[in-house]
Design a protein around this motif. Structure first.
Motif, mmCIF file in Angstrom:
data_model
loop_
_atom_site.group_PDB
_atom_site.id
_atom_site.type_symbol
_atom_site.label_atom_id
_atom_site.label_comp_id
_atom_site.label_asym_id
_atom_site.label_seq_id
_atom_site.Cartn_x
_atom_site.Cartn_y
_atom_site.Cartn_z
ATOM 1 N N THR A 131 46.921 12.794 -13.019
ATOM 2 C CA THR A 131 47.258 11.536 -12.660
ATOM 3 C C THR A 131 46.724 10.754 -14.076
ATOM 4 O O THR A 131 45.462 10.654 -14.061
ATOM 5 C CB THR A 131 46.747 11.102 -11.348
ATOM 6 N N PRO A 132 47.507 9.891 -14.648
ATOM 7 C CA PRO A 132 46.782 9.231 -15.593
ATOM 8 C C PRO A 132 46.269 7.832 -15.365
ATOM 9 O O PRO A 132 46.401 7.196 -14.367
ATOM 10 C CB PRO A 132 48.117 8.921 -16.681
ATOM 11 N N HIS A 133 45.118 7.426 -16.005
ATOM 12 C CA HIS A 133 44.468 6.297 -15.434
ATOM 13 C C HIS A 133 44.513 5.415 -16.973
ATOM 14 O O HIS A 133 44.122 5.675 -17.945
ATOM 15 C CB HIS A 133 42.839 6.358 -15.203
ATOM 16 N N SER B 93 39.993 1.351 -12.558
ATOM 17 C CA SER B 93 40.080 2.865 -12.333
ATOM 18 C C SER B 93 40.022 3.356 -11.041
ATOM 19 O O SER B 93 40.404 4.398 -10.734
ATOM 20 C CB SER B 93 38.578 3.359 -12.924
ATOM 21 N N ILE B 94 39.805 2.417 -9.789
ATOM 22 C CA ILE B 94 40.425 2.692 -8.527
ATOM 23 C C ILE B 94 41.643 2.665 -8.144
ATOM 24 O O ILE B 94 42.107 3.250 -7.092
ATOM 25 C CB ILE B 94 39.554 1.583 -7.531
ATOM 26 N N GLU B 95 42.653 2.208 -8.985
ATOM 27 C CA GLU B 95 44.139 2.155 -8.644
ATOM 28 C C GLU B 95 44.772 3.485 -8.518
ATOM 29 O O GLU B 95 45.271 3.750 -7.552
ATOM 30 C CB GLU B 95 44.935 1.258 -9.784
ATOM 31 N N PRO B 96 44.562 4.381 -9.439
ATOM 32 C CA PRO B 96 44.936 5.756 -9.297
ATOM 33 C C PRO B 96 44.616 6.118 -7.821
ATOM 34 O O PRO B 96 45.326 7.067 -7.084
ATOM 35 C CB PRO B 96 44.534 6.488 -10.185
ATOM 36 N N ILE B 97 43.254 6.140 -7.436
ATOM 37 C CA ILE B 97 42.703 6.709 -6.064
ATOM 38 C C ILE B 97 43.239 6.062 -5.171
ATOM 39 O O ILE B 97 43.829 6.429 -4.114
ATOM 40 C CB ILE B 97 41.166 6.367 -6.201
ATOM 41 N N ARG B 98 43.334 4.642 -5.002
ATOM 42 C CA ARG B 98 44.316 3.939 -3.983
ATOM 43 C C ARG B 98 45.654 4.455 -3.906
ATOM 44 O O ARG B 98 46.042 4.602 -2.528
ATOM 45 C CB ARG B 98 44.050 2.479 -4.198
ATOM 46 N N ARG C 156 35.295 4.279 -6.596
ATOM 47 C CA ARG C 156 36.151 5.419 -6.560
ATOM 48 C C ARG C 156 35.310 6.203 -5.345
ATOM 49 O O ARG C 156 35.887 6.793 -4.490
ATOM 50 C CB ARG C 156 36.499 6.084 -7.782
ATOM 51 N N VAL C 157 34.072 6.385 -5.701
ATOM 52 C CA VAL C 157 33.110 6.975 -4.739
ATOM 53 C C VAL C 157 32.958 6.502 -3.405
ATOM 54 O O VAL C 157 33.251 7.149 -2.413
ATOM 55 C CB VAL C 157 31.726 7.486 -5.494
ATOM 56 N N GLU C 158 32.852 5.269 -3.553
ATOM 57 C CA GLU C 158 32.642 4.513 -2.269
ATOM 58 C C GLU C 158 33.787 4.702 -1.404
ATOM 59 O O GLU C 158 33.842 5.076 -0.235
ATOM 60 C CB GLU C 158 32.587 3.186 -2.667
ATOM 61 N N LEU C 159 35.101 4.558 -2.042
ATOM 62 C CA LEU C 159 36.275 4.600 -1.329
ATOM 63 C C LEU C 159 36.787 5.850 -0.734
ATOM 64 O O LEU C 159 37.148 6.217 0.416
ATOM 65 C CB LEU C 159 37.322 4.096 -2.129
ATOM 66 N N LEU C 160 36.397 6.953 -1.488
ATOM 67 C CA LEU C 160 36.750 8.291 -1.238
ATOM 68 C C LEU C 160 35.755 8.855 -0.028
ATOM 69 O O LEU C 160 36.155 9.389 0.851
ATOM 70 C CB LEU C 160 36.695 9.304 -2.251
ATOM 71 N N LEU C 161 34.475 8.384 -0.120
ATOM 72 C CA LEU C 161 33.648 8.852 1.016
ATOM 73 C C LEU C 161 33.969 8.049 2.403
ATOM 74 O O LEU C 161 33.909 8.648 3.279
ATOM 75 C CB LEU C 161 32.024 8.188 0.646
ATOM 76 N N GLU C 162 34.490 6.941 1.986
ATOM 77 C CA GLU C 162 34.748 5.899 3.262
ATOM 78 C C GLU C 162 36.002 6.646 3.940
ATOM 79 O O GLU C 162 36.030 6.616 5.128
ATOM 80 C CB GLU C 162 35.177 4.523 2.872
ATOM 81 N N ASN C 163 36.910 7.391 3.268
ATOM 82 C CA ASN C 163 38.294 8.046 3.888
ATOM 83 C C ASN C 163 37.971 9.349 4.001
ATOM 84 O O ASN C 163 38.914 10.050 4.363
ATOM 85 C CB ASN C 163 39.291 7.683 2.655
ATOM 86 N N ASP C 164 36.626 9.936 3.710
ATOM 87 C CA ASP C 164 36.337 11.479 3.886
ATOM 88 C C ASP C 164 37.417 12.214 3.280
ATOM 89 O O ASP C 164 37.810 13.215 3.775
ATOM 90 C CB ASP C 164 36.427 11.646 5.734
#
Length: 212
Positions: free
Chosen positions: A53-55, A61-66, A88-96
């Motif tokens: 997935t390119p960024h 930087s959070i757009e590819p993760i979203r 990105r870390v915050e979002l991924l942790l929140e979503n497990d």
């Protein structure tokens, strides 16, 4: 096949895909190739496939993760160039959501990462240069927003203060500067009597530009 994976996703909720988010940076020559090769080798003989997935630099930087979370594009993600308080870390942790970062954060939250000891690198580099008689050292730093900026800086400062040598952090260039920018900066800097006589470079492009 893609159709088989799509059907499996509908049935199990899994994609059997691991995504690696790659940034368009050149500071480490061959970085993208190396990380893809390593991930591919690790996934061999498993049911997982690797998707790149390119960024792009002009987007957050959070757009590819979203996008990945919203569309359930993968079962796990790997990304690099972490920031001290990385969204990105915050979002991924929140979503497990499973992930591994190449680089640390300073968020005070436990999360999986793999990292290079940048502080030890810059300390050892300074000690090596001082042992060769260098007395005015410069460290080419990454942009300040990245976590490894702090580790490189702190290790460097610890070592130059212990050795009692002069030092500087160039503000006109950094590890994301082009080879032409680095070359032009150093050509100008070397015309001054106070020019550094030793350089610490945490990236291949910077090192090759200075060697040139």
């Amino acid at each position: 096949s893609d159709l088989d994976r799509a059907a499996r996703h509908l049935r199990t909720g899994r994609t059997n895909v691991i995504s690696v988010v790659l940034d368009p940076h050149d500071e480490l020559l061959g970085f993208s190739t190396s990380i893809i090769r390593g991930l591919t080798q690790a996934l061999r003989d498993t049911s997982y496939h690797l998707v790149i997935t390119p960024h792009f630099a002009e987007t957050s930087s959070i757009e590819p993760i979203r996008y990945m979370l919203r569309n359930r594009m993968a079962d796990g993600v790997v990304f690099s160039r972490t920031e001290p308080f990385d969204p990105r870390v915050e979002l991924l942790l929140e979503n497990d959501f499973p992930f591994v970062s190449h680089g640390r954060t300073l968020m005070g939250k436990t999360h999986p990462f793999v990292d290079y000891d940048n502080a030890a690198f810059s300390r050892l580099a300074v000690e090596r240069l001082v042992s060769k008689g260098r007395r005015r050292l410069a460290l080419i730093l990454p942009p300040e927003r990245f976590t490894f900026h702090r580790y490189l800086r702190d290790g460097f400062l610890e070592a130059v203060h212990a050795a009692g040598v002069e030092w500087e952090f160039p503000i006109e260039v950094n590890l994301d500067s082009s080879s032409a920018e680095l070359y032009a900066w150093l050509r100008d800097r070397l015309e001054h009597r106070s020019a550094p006589d030793g350089f610490v470079c945490a990236g291949g492009v910077a090192a090759l530009s200075i060697m040139a």
